[in-house]
Design an enzyme around this catalytic site. Structure first.
Site: not given
Length: 249
Positions: A11, A132
Site C-alpha cells: 500500500d 470494500d
C-alpha cells in the site's frame, strides 16, 4: 478455477509502503520507504503476483504514486495488480501500457458501472473490481463514505462483463489481524461466477489453511499485508501450503 494465489500487498502513501488500520489514513504505519526493494523481496520469497494500492490515489481520484509503481514494475518480473485512483478509461489504458497486468476499479465500479464494462470489454482479463464492504455495504472514495448498496448487488452488475476478478475486502478487519471474513467472501463467491479474491485481516497460516479448505474452493486467492510485514505469517511456510494445494488440485 485456476490455482489459488496468495498476493502480498504493498500500500503506497507518499511514495512509501504503509499499512492502514481499517482504511484510516491517520492510522498509517510506514513499513518500507523503498517500495521497489519491498517488491523484490516478495518476489525472492516465492510470491507469484503482487497486489499494489495507491492509497493517495484512492482519495485523490487520480494516480498519485506513479513513480513508486513504475519503480516496482521495473524491479520485478511477477505480474502486478494495481488499485487506487483508477476512475477513467485513460488511466486504465495508461497503467496497462506501462506493464501493469491488471487494474482494480473500486469507487468508479459503484458510481459508473458502464466504465468497468467498457474497460473489461476493451482489455479482457485485465480489469478487476474492488469491493470494500463495511457491514455488507460498499464503501467508496478511499473508504471515506459508505454507499447503500451491498457487495453482491454490485458484483452481479458485472456478471457477464468479462471482469477478471472481484477483490472483496472486509473493512472491519483490514489491518487488524483478526482473520479473514471467509463466510462473507465465500457467500459472495458462490453467488456469482466471477472469481473472488479475499482481502482484509489475513493473520496467520491458519488463515491460509482456511483459504485452501474445501468450503473455500470457489475463492481465487487472498491478499496478505500486515501479517507479512510484522512476521506473523512466514512466507516460506505460506507458499509451501499454496504450492502443495495447487499441485493437488
Amino acid at each position: 478455477m485456476g490455482p489459488v494465489i496468495l498476493f502480498p500487498a504493498i500500500d503506497l502513501k507518499n511514495g512509501a509502503c504503509v499499512r492502514l488500520e481499517q482504511g484510516d489514513m491517520a492510522r498509517a504505519t510506514v513499513f518500507n520507504t523503498d517500495p521497489a526493494a519491498q517488491a523484490s523481496r516478495f518476489e525472492q520469497q516465492g510470491f507469484a503476483y503482487l497486489h499494489v494500492v495507491d492509497l493517495d490515489g484512492a482519495f485523490a481520484g487520480k494516480p498519485m504514486n506513479a513513480a513508486a509503481v513504475e519503480a516496482m514494475r521495473a524491479a520485478v518480473k511477477m505480474p502486478i495488480q494495481l488499485g487506487g485512483g483508477i476512475r477513467d478509461l485513460e488511466t486504465v489504458a495508461a497503467w496497462l501500457d506501462k506493464g501493469i497486468s491488471r487494474v482494480i476499479i473500486g469507487t468508479a465500479a459503484v458510481r459508473e458501472p458502464a466504465l468497468v464494462k467498457e474497460a473489461a470489454k476493451r482489455f479482457p482479463g485485465q480489469v478487476a473490481v474492488g469491493l470494500d464492504a463495511r457491514d455488507g455495504k460498499v464503501a467508496v472514495e478511499g473508504w471515506a463514505e459508505t454507499s447503500e448498496v451491498t457487495a453482491l448487488d454490485i458484483a452481479r452488475r458485472f456478471e457477464d462483463a468479462g471482469v477478471a476478478a472481484i477483490v472483496f475486502t472486509d473493512i472491519a478487519r483490514d489491518g487488524l489481524l483478526k482473520g479473514l471474513n471467509l463466510d462473507a467472501t465465500i457467500a459472495l463467491a458462490e453467488a456469482i461466477s466471477v472469481p473472488v479474491i479475499a482481502s482484509g485481516g489475513l493473520a496467520s497460516l491458519d488463515d491460509v489453511r482456511a483459504l485452501l479448505a474445501p468450503r473455500a474452493k470457489k475463492l481465487a486467492g487472498a491478499i496478505t499485508g500486515r501479517a507479512l510485514y510484522d512476521g506473523r505469517l512466514d512466507p516460506a511456510a505460506a507458499m509451501a501450503l499454496i504450492r502443495a494445494a495447487n499441485a493437488a488440485a
